[in-house]
Design a protein around this motif. Structure first.
Motif, PDB file in Angstrom:
ATOM      1  N   UNK A  84     -23.644 -20.929  40.762  1.00  0.00           N
ATOM      2  CA  UNK A  84     -24.358 -19.730  40.701  1.00  0.00           C
ATOM      3  C   UNK A  84     -24.902 -18.791  42.004  1.00  0.00           C
ATOM      4  N   UNK A  85     -24.805 -19.305  42.560  1.00  0.00           N
ATOM      5  CA  UNK A  85     -24.374 -17.999  44.243  1.00  0.00           C
ATOM      6  C   UNK A  85     -23.707 -18.042  44.555  1.00  0.00           C
ATOM      7  N   UNK A  86     -22.664 -19.002  44.163  1.00  0.00           N
ATOM      8  CA  UNK A  86     -21.354 -18.589  44.195  1.00  0.00           C
ATOM      9  C   UNK A  86     -20.744 -17.348  43.672  1.00  0.00           C
ATOM     10  N   UNK A  87     -21.197 -18.051  42.131  1.00  0.00           N
ATOM     11  CA  UNK A  87     -20.331 -16.986  41.196  1.00  0.00           C
ATOM     12  C   UNK A  87     -21.059 -15.437  41.374  1.00  0.00           C
ATOM     13  N   UNK A  88     -22.336 -15.383  41.441  1.00  0.00           N
ATOM     14  CA  UNK A  88     -22.670 -13.841  41.974  1.00  0.00           C
ATOM     15  C   UNK A  88     -22.146 -13.151  43.285  1.00  0.00           C
ATOM     16  N   UNK A  89     -22.344 -14.052  43.829  1.00  0.00           N
ATOM     17  CA  UNK A  89     -21.552 -13.429  45.380  1.00  0.00           C
ATOM     18  C   UNK A  89     -20.505 -12.790  45.251  1.00  0.00           C
ATOM     19  N   UNK A  90     -19.207 -14.152  44.585  1.00  0.00           N
ATOM     20  CA  UNK A  90     -18.175 -13.168  43.687  1.00  0.00           C
ATOM     21  C   UNK A  90     -18.152 -11.981  43.127  1.00  0.00           C
ATOM     22  N   UNK A  91     -19.119 -12.078  42.222  1.00  0.00           N
ATOM     23  CA  UNK A  91     -19.256 -10.883  41.261  1.00  0.00           C
ATOM     24  C   UNK A  91     -19.327  -9.352  42.092  1.00  0.00           C
ATOM     25  N   UNK A  92     -20.089  -9.751  43.413  1.00  0.00           N
ATOM     26  CA  UNK A  92     -20.246  -8.490  44.296  1.00  0.00           C
ATOM     27  C   UNK A  92     -19.596  -8.070  45.016  1.00  0.00           C
ATOM     28  N   UNK A  93     -18.969  -8.599  45.107  1.00  0.00           N
ATOM     29  CA  UNK A  93     -17.236  -8.819  45.797  1.00  0.00           C
ATOM     30  C   UNK A  93     -17.648  -9.095  47.776  1.00  0.00           C
TER      31      UNK A  93
END
Lengths: 235, 112
Positions: free
Chosen positions: A7-16
């Motif tokens: 979840x953390x990884x995907x959230x970071x990727x989503x936020x560039x």
């Protein structure tokens, strides 16, 4: 993989935002490391290497094997000015893997006919950049020569710590620009990050050649970016 | 005109894994850990698999996905991660192999 890590990884990727996912291949335990996190020792060195290179690899640390998988945002290039240089720059930047966006409020310049297959905003940089903020994985090339159009984007790029900031113009033009940017409250150190005159010094003599010199300089800044990151960490 | 780049909108195995997890499905994640010679997918590439054998992403050009999916079913059952190796120089070559002549190591683990 830990669900929280995912979840953390995907959230970071989503936020560039850049992240390195580290897995201990011995016991399967994993964690997500952000660029601002400080990791000690040899693992920390490996993490820095992962951020710098953007490629996954395994590292042996204290008898354990870690897999480091960096997730870096795709590089963007925002070009201010739908000018002749931009017409040559657009297809080359696209081929080189940049997510390209050209911004120019002058509707006579910003036409799909002049820029086929290119994302184009016939609007002021103030408006466009408010909707899509710049970030450290974005390069900005200001090519209009017109302070009314270029300056805001240059200031925004320096404040956002874009990995590359370049501006077209002679040394004389740039000296005047430096004065304006100082008036706008930017420090000498920030202003020194601007590549001006823009592009590598290859003796470029026409718009397509200037485009080549500019793109080469942007790629150099992207690929050597990690050296700055490492320096910032050590400081 | 192209839309703004959004990594989550494209086919994205890790986004899929999260969505599957949210809907209560058991998920395995396979990751390319190492490659030798010419390998079709770079290290760090993901293939995600659910308990029904649905999958997204890839760890090779389609050469070994079937075998990885079969292993994933067992990883989901036992919860124990596994390291798999594929390649023409490998003893598993008779079963599945990489036609390109390369060799890859794939880590398969359960999510959660």
């Amino acid at each position: 993989m830990d669900p929280y890590s995912l979840k953390k990884l995907n959230a970071l990727r989503m936020n560039r935002q850049a992240a390195v996912h580290v897995t201990d291949l011995g016991d399967g335990r994993d964690r997500v490391i952000e660029e601002s996190d400080v990791v000690a020792g040899l693992l920390g060195k490996a993490v820095l290497r992962a951020f710098r290179q953007g490629k996954a690899f395994t590292a042996e640390v204290d008898g354990r094997t870690f897999f480091l998988n960096p997730h870096l945002p795709p590089p963007r290039l925002v070009v201010i000015g739908a000018v002749h240089i931009s017409q040559a720059l657009a297809p080359m930047a696209r081929l080189s893997g940049f997510d390209l966006h050209i911004v120019d409020p002058r509707t006579a310049f910003s036409t799909p006919e002049r820029f086929p297959d290119t994302r184009l905003s016939a609007d002021w940089p103030e408006t466009v950049l408010a909707q899509e903020p710049l970030d450290p994985y974005t390069a900005v090339a200001a090519l209009t020569h017109d302070p009314k159009i270029d300056d805001h984007a240059l200031i925004a790029a320096l404040k956002a710590d874009c990995f590359y900031v370049g501006a077209l113009g002679s040394r004389k033009t740039h000296a005047a620009r430096i004065e304006r940017l100082k008036q706008a409250g930017l420090s000498d150190k920030q202003i020194a990050r601007i590549h001006a005159p823009i592009g590598l010094d290859i003796g470029a003599a026409n718009p397509p050649e200037i485009a080549v010199a500019t793109l080469a300089q942007i790629i150099e800044a992207l690929r050597k970016r990690g050296l700055q990151v490492a320096g910032a960490r050590a400081a | 005109m192209a839309e703004p780049e959004n990594p989550m909108k494209k086919q994205d195995p890790l986004a899929t894994a999260e969505a599957w997890m949210a809907s209560g499905r058991d998920v395995a994640i396979a990751t390319v850990i190492e490659t030798w010679g010419s390998a079709p997918r770079p290290t760090g590439s993901h293939l995600v698999i659910d308990a029904d054998g649905n999958f997204e992403g890839s760890v090779s050009g389609g050469c070994v996905e079937g075998a990885v999916i079969a292993e994933a079913a067992e990883v989901l059952e036992t919860g124990e991660p596994r390291m798999l190796e594929f390649g023409v120089a490998d003893e598993t070559a008779w079963r599945v192999g990489l036609s390109c002549g390369g060799r890859i190591r794939v880590y398969v683990e359960r999510l959660g």
